[in-house]
Design an enzyme around this catalytic site. Structure first.
Site, PDB file in Angstrom:
ATOM      1  N   HIS A 171       0.855  -1.176   0.000  1.00  0.00           N
ATOM      2  CA  HIS A 171       0.000   0.000   0.000  1.00  0.00           C
ATOM      3  C   HIS A 171       0.892   1.227   0.000  1.00  0.00           C
ATOM      4  O   HIS A 171       1.703   1.420   0.919  1.00  0.00           O
ATOM      5  CB  HIS A 171      -0.936  -0.023   1.213  1.00  0.00           C
ATOM      6  CG  HIS A 171      -1.963  -1.117   1.091  1.00  0.00           C
ATOM      7  ND1 HIS A 171      -2.364  -1.900   2.131  1.00  0.00           N
ATOM      8  CD2 HIS A 171      -2.649  -1.545  -0.009  1.00  0.00           C
ATOM      9  CE1 HIS A 171      -3.272  -2.767   1.696  1.00  0.00           C
ATOM     10  NE2 HIS A 171      -3.456  -2.577   0.401  1.00  0.00           N
ATOM     11  N   GLU A 174       1.733   3.681   2.943  1.00  0.00           N
ATOM     12  CA  GLU A 174       2.240   3.143   4.207  1.00  0.00           C
ATOM     13  C   GLU A 174       3.763   3.255   4.224  1.00  0.00           C
ATOM     14  O   GLU A 174       4.487   2.268   4.267  1.00  0.00           O
ATOM     15  CB  GLU A 174       1.714   1.716   4.388  1.00  0.00           C
ATOM     16  CG  GLU A 174       0.181   1.718   4.512  1.00  0.00           C
ATOM     17  CD  GLU A 174      -0.496   0.355   4.331  1.00  0.00           C
ATOM     18  OE1 GLU A 174       0.205  -0.663   4.366  1.00  0.00           O
ATOM     19  OE2 GLU A 174      -1.730   0.341   4.141  1.00  0.00           O
ATOM     20  N   ARG A 246      -5.640  -7.438  -2.450  1.00  0.00           N
ATOM     21  CA  ARG A 246      -6.914  -8.134  -2.669  1.00  0.00           C
ATOM     22  C   ARG A 246      -6.859  -8.909  -3.988  1.00  0.00           C
ATOM     23  O   ARG A 246      -7.848  -9.470  -4.408  1.00  0.00           O
ATOM     24  CB  ARG A 246      -8.094  -7.139  -2.738  1.00  0.00           C
ATOM     25  CG  ARG A 246      -8.351  -6.338  -1.473  1.00  0.00           C
ATOM     26  CD  ARG A 246      -8.772  -7.176  -0.306  1.00  0.00           C
ATOM     27  NE  ARG A 246      -9.091  -6.339   0.857  1.00  0.00           N
ATOM     28  CZ  ARG A 246      -8.191  -5.859   1.714  1.00  0.00           C
ATOM     29  NH1 ARG A 246      -6.904  -6.141   1.550  1.00  0.00           N
ATOM     30  NH2 ARG A 246      -8.572  -5.115   2.740  1.00  0.00           N
ATOM     31  N   SER A 298       0.979  -0.756   7.436  1.00  0.00           N
ATOM     32  CA  SER A 298       0.687   0.082   8.592  1.00  0.00           C
ATOM     33  C   SER A 298      -0.755   0.584   8.430  1.00  0.00           C
ATOM     34  O   SER A 298      -1.233   0.670   7.308  1.00  0.00           O
ATOM     35  CB  SER A 298       1.653   1.272   8.690  1.00  0.00           C
ATOM     36  OG  SER A 298       1.332   2.268   7.744  1.00  0.00           O
ATOM     37  N   TYR A 299      -1.536   0.824   9.522  1.00  0.00           N
ATOM     38  CA  TYR A 299      -1.043   0.931  10.868  1.00  0.00           C
ATOM     39  C   TYR A 299      -1.949   0.131  11.800  1.00  0.00           C
ATOM     40  O   TYR A 299      -2.996  -0.361  11.361  1.00  0.00           O
ATOM     41  CB  TYR A 299      -1.040   2.415  11.310  1.00  0.00           C
ATOM     42  CG  TYR A 299      -2.394   3.116  11.174  1.00  0.00           C
ATOM     43  CD1 TYR A 299      -3.215   3.265  12.290  1.00  0.00           C
ATOM     44  CD2 TYR A 299      -2.846   3.609   9.949  1.00  0.00           C
ATOM     45  CE1 TYR A 299      -4.445   3.903  12.176  1.00  0.00           C
ATOM     46  CE2 TYR A 299      -4.079   4.233   9.831  1.00  0.00           C
ATOM     47  CZ  TYR A 299      -4.879   4.378  10.936  1.00  0.00           C
ATOM     48  OH  TYR A 299      -6.104   4.973  10.821  1.00  0.00           O
ATOM     49  N   GLU A 371       0.922  -5.032  10.925  1.00  0.00           N
ATOM     50  CA  GLU A 371       0.500  -3.641  10.830  1.00  0.00           C
ATOM     51  C   GLU A 371       1.386  -2.910  11.828  1.00  0.00           C
ATOM     52  O   GLU A 371       1.389  -3.239  13.011  1.00  0.00           O
ATOM     53  CB  GLU A 371      -0.975  -3.467  11.211  1.00  0.00           C
ATOM     54  CG  GLU A 371      -1.966  -4.157  10.268  1.00  0.00           C
ATOM     55  CD  GLU A 371      -2.169  -3.434   8.942  1.00  0.00           C
ATOM     56  OE1 GLU A 371      -1.742  -2.259   8.830  1.00  0.00           O
ATOM     57  OE2 GLU A 371      -2.746  -4.056   8.021  1.00  0.00           O
TER      58      GLU A 371
HETATM   59  O1  0X9 Z   1      -6.681  -3.814   4.251  1.00  0.00           O
HETATM   60  C1  0X9 Z   1      -5.557  -4.299   4.225  1.00  0.00           C
HETATM   61  O2  0X9 Z   1      -5.042  -4.760   3.203  1.00  0.00           O
HETATM   62  C2  0X9 Z   1      -4.731  -4.383   5.486  1.00  0.00           C
HETATM   63  N1  0X9 Z   1      -4.835  -3.168   6.245  1.00  0.00           N
HETATM   64  S1  0X9 Z   1      -4.202  -1.788   5.668  1.00  0.00           S
HETATM   65  O3  0X9 Z   1      -4.622  -0.697   6.516  1.00  0.00           O
HETATM   66  N2  0X9 Z   1      -2.632  -1.872   5.790  1.00  0.00           N
HETATM   67  O4  0X9 Z   1      -4.559  -1.622   4.326  1.00  0.00           O
HETATM   68  C3  0X9 Z   1      -5.257  -5.522   6.303  1.00  0.00           C
HETATM   69  C4  0X9 Z   1      -5.329  -6.815   5.570  1.00  0.00           C
HETATM   70  C5  0X9 Z   1      -4.584  -7.884   6.239  1.00  0.00           C
HETATM   71  N3  0X9 Z   1      -3.476  -7.363   6.950  1.00  0.00           N
HETATM   72  C6  0X9 Z   1      -2.257  -7.210   6.391  1.00  0.00           C
HETATM   73  N4  0X9 Z   1      -1.978  -7.790   5.267  1.00  0.00           N
HETATM   74  N5  0X9 Z   1      -1.388  -6.522   7.071  1.00  0.00           N
HETATM   75 ZN    ZN Z   2      -1.714  -1.895   3.984  1.00  0.00          ZN
END
Ligand code: 0X9
Ligand code: ZN
Length: 759
Positions: A171, A174, A246, A298-299, A371
């Site tokens: 991301h 971050e 995703r 993060s975070y 995170e």
């Molecule tokens: O939404 C996400 O992809 C992650 N949170 S973020 O705020 N960094 O975007 C969480 C998804 C699973 N967690 C990680 N891969 N750290």
């Molecule tokens: Zn992220």
């Protein structure tokens, strides 16, 4: 414009940017007056209203409960008018960005953030320092043609060895993730010759480290929009950017991802549609020795593992808990920051098509994700160093975990209690991994609970990979702490269990656990209810009727599923088909008090219970208290916030109040001011303690109740001729001669006997 012209234009623009100092790169998207607020959403209806007031959700797990959103001044006013509870996390997003930008200086990645090219230069610098250890690796090319560059660090010697793949900046915004990867590389390269621990791990493990997995997005956060998250794909379905967390191909497209190209969690048109995720996938597949993977975000201060797509535990959940707990301890030791650990789905939120799900589920490697620190994606540069310092040992821990030469496990599990005054043997299995086991190296290290020095005991080799850890006889009492080690036969490198030992230890009490009090609420055992200023929701013992608010279970439909029966105490029986507000707590408190029980003379009494507590606006609490003077004074055991599932709680009583013969427990709930849905339940209250068997008075060989010279003859007889002792003293217990308490009657007891006689 043709593609090649576009590419040339891009390169020219890019070169133009390079000639400017980094601080002159002003982003064109501005966030003047915008703030980030943490809103406590209380209902599905409210969630809809809140989401209408933001274009950027920072916590992507949206639902009833707290969420972080970025809002304009107008949107902020609208939220205030809605009257939703909220707190400001970032007062002025643009001011934060400006402060960060003003601090950008030089080429050191740990004093301020580095633009894309300077990160690449830094990797080159590290390689130049130690070309014998480090080389540049390129996983692939981004959509806009930038290289996904990394650094490979490994000690000399041919042959493959276990490897780890770590990366940051999936991301784009971050930024703090980038220096943490560089810091690890930096430590390994510079520390190789001076630090034996680094030397050792760099010789055993290959580190493939990519600071920036999403180059296009990262560059864009420097040139145009500091808050950009995704890559820079112009989507066929409209909108710009695919979320590279995703887009991975395991359970792609499920819960917690979006099919809308404008959405921050847009999953892309198909699994691995993006060059960045495809490149990382291929890196994993082309390097089958990669056994550990870490995706740094993060975070939120979290340590996580699969799954993201389902709430089910993954098959290796226990192994991950072991690593996660060790990481948590290692991190906390550095600067005191507490990182929560657990699977993605339950620890942060449901997310499908995430990297760890594919690397684990699709490729079979150990996959974790962090995170990092912060209450924003903009983290002050003064926090870069502490952040790097605290996450570094956790990063090393994963490398160590996947590279342990041998593995230690417990075929019969681990004891919570060990019988006192007799040797105890614990079955241990030690299996070869990357090396065979050195059987002589297997050791138990134990000390009294809270002690400082470990006693070392070599394990008994039973046969094959079976060993036995023999704990010497110990007196009844609070117990001991221990860990085990075993080394590989060729390198002598040790594996430890639990991971992270001796900072993390196993423990056991010595004695027989007995149940003092147990109540599953199937019958009336005499709990009492008292309420004050309560207009609804008094504690009542029933088979509960569940109530639901939006997607949330407010009152449970069943009593604790881990216990027996159907009954528990709840705050007001839910009415079938009634509203959630019809049977919850209003006003109060309503207080549920236990009958009196005695803990007099009990060793390490433990109170446990299962509770349920739902509170939609998160401002009410369930208070759990204990009294040792029959209810005159109360001491808090825990103040429980919203947690609407049956959760087991455990309290070591002596840590709160001295145990007496007049103990009581109570649970109280209130909704004051009466503004929320508040429901509590309790079930399966169990109080256990250790009882110590009353053994004979040591040294009292004629069992007359006194220790004196009249015991000498019996003692000599017990040691020299046990059969003759049994004949001469038919009513006495020969174990009274075990004066040193080691479980055996032998010459080792002589000194202790003399000492006892002399008082
Ligand atoms: O939404 C996400 O992809 C992650 N949170 S973020 O705020 N960094 O975007 C969480 C998804 C699973 N967690 C990680 N891969 N750290
Ligand atoms: Zn992220």
């Amino acid at each position: 414009m043709s593609n090649s012209v576009a590419a040339v234009t891009r390169v020219v623009c890019f070169l133009a940017l390079l000639t400017l100092p980094a601080s002159a790169l002003a982003q064109t998207v501005r966030y003047d007056g915008q703030r980030v607020v943490r809103v406590t959403v209380r209902s599905e209806a409210e969630l809809k209203q809140v989401l209408e007031q933001t274009d950027d959700v920072w916590s992507h797990g949206v639902g009833v409960g707290p969420i972080d959103i970025r809002v304009s001044p107008k949107q902020y006013d609208a939220l205030q008018a809605l009257g939703v509870p909220m707190e400001t996390i970032v007062a002025d997003v643009q001011a934060e960005i400006d402060a960060e930008r003003a601090g950008v200086a030089g080429l050191d990645p740990f004093t301020s953030y580095l633009p894309f090219d300077d990160v690449q230069t830094y990797l080159d610098t590290l390689v130049a320092l130690r070309p014998d250890l480090a080389q540049i690796i390129v996983a692939g090319t981004s959509l806009e043609g930038l290289e996904i560059r990394g650094i490979r660090i490994r000690g000399p010697g041919a042959g493959t060895r276990p490897a780890v793949l770590y990366h940051g900046a999936v991301h784009a915004r971050e930024w703090i993730t980038v220096p943490t990867i560089l810091y690890l590389a930096d430590q390994l390269v510079r520390g190789y010759s001076s630090d034996t621990q680094i030397h050792d791990i760099v010789d055993r493990v290959q580190f493939d480290l990519f600071p920036i997995m999403n180059p296009d997005g990262y560059v864009y956060t420097w040139t145009t929009d500091r808050m950009w998250r995704k890559n820079r794909r112009v989507n066929d379905v409209g909108g710009v950017g695919v979320d590279n967390n995703r887009n991975w191909g395991y359970q792609w497209g499920g819960q917690g991802s979006s099919g809308n190209g404008g959405n921050e969690t847009y999953r892309g048109p198909s699994p691995f549609s993006e060059p960045e995720t495809a490149a990382m996938r291929d890196w994993v597949l082309n390097n089958p020795n990669i056994a550990g993977y870490l995706d740094v975000h993060s975070y939120g201060e979290l340590i996580m593992w699969p799954w993201g797509y389902t709430a089910d535990y993954c098959p290796d959940h226990d192994y991950y808990v072991d690593i996660g707990r060790a990481m948590n301890v290692a991190i906390e030791e550095v600067h005191g920051h507490f990182y929560t650990y657990g699977p993605v789905y339950t620890t942060i939120y449901p997310a499908s098509g995430v990297s760890v799900d594919w690397v684990y589920g699709g490729a079979g490697r150990t996959a974790m994700t962090f995170e990092l620190r912060g209450s924003s994606f903009v983290v002050p540069s003064s926090e870069i160093i502490p952040q790097c310092e605290e996450i570094y040992p956790a990063m090393l821990l994963l490398a160590n975990a996947i590279a342990t030469p041998v593995s230690i496990s417990f075929p019969s599990g681990l004891p919570t209690a060990i019988p006192p005054n007799a040797p105890y043997s614990l079955p241990v299995q030690i299996m070869g991994g990357s090396e065979a086991v050195d059987p002589a190296s297997a050791k138990l290290h134990m000390r009294p609970l809270g002690g400082s020095v470990f006693q070392e005991i070599t394990l008994t080799h039973v046969s094959g990979d079976q060993y036995s850890a023999v704990f010497p006889a110990q007196p009844c009492g609070p117990g001991l702490e221990y860990y085990l080690t075993a080394a590989g036969a060729s390198t002598g490198i040790e594996a430890v269990s639990p991971l992270g030992a001796p900072a993390v230890l196993y423990s056991a009490v010595l004695g027989a656990p007995t149940t003092v009090f147990s109540d599953n609420f199937e019958t009336n055992t005499g709990w009492t209810v008292q309420s004050f200023s309560l207009t609804g929701g008094e504690w009542v013992r029933v088979d509960p009727n569940g109530t639901i608010q939006g997607l949330n279970q407010v009152q449970p439909e069943d009593d604790n599923p881990a216990g027996v029966g159907t009954m528990c105490y709840v705050t007001g029986q839910g009415t079938l088909g009634g509203t959630v507000g019809g049977a919850d707590v209003d006003g109060g408190p309503t207080i549920l008090t236990s009958p009196r029980f005695s803990l007099a003379g009990m060793l390490t009494p433990i109170v446990s219970m299962y509770t349920w507590f739902y509170n939609d606006d998160r401002d009410d609490r369930l208070r759990i208290e204990i009294s040792n003077d029959d209810g005159q004074n109360w001491t808090v055991l825990e103040i429980v916030a919203n947690s609407n599932s049956w959760i087991r709680r455990e309290y070591a009583v002596a840590a709160f109040v001295p145990p007496t013969a007049n103990m009581r427990l109570r649970l109280s709930v209130q909704d004051v001011p009466n503004n929320s849905i508040t429901e509590a339940a309790v079930d399966d209250v169990v109080i256990t303690a250790l009882s110590c068997p009353a053994g004979p008075l040591l040294g009292d060989m004629n069992c007359d109740g006194a220790l004196d010279n009249a015991d000498i003859d019996g003692f000599v007889l017990a040691l020299t001729d046990p059969a003759a002792y049994a004949l001469a003293f038919p009513d006495c217990d020969i174990s009274a001669a075990d004066c040193n308490n080691d479980g055996a009657t032998d010459n080792g007891d002589i000194d202790a006997f003399v000492a006892l006689l002399l008082g």
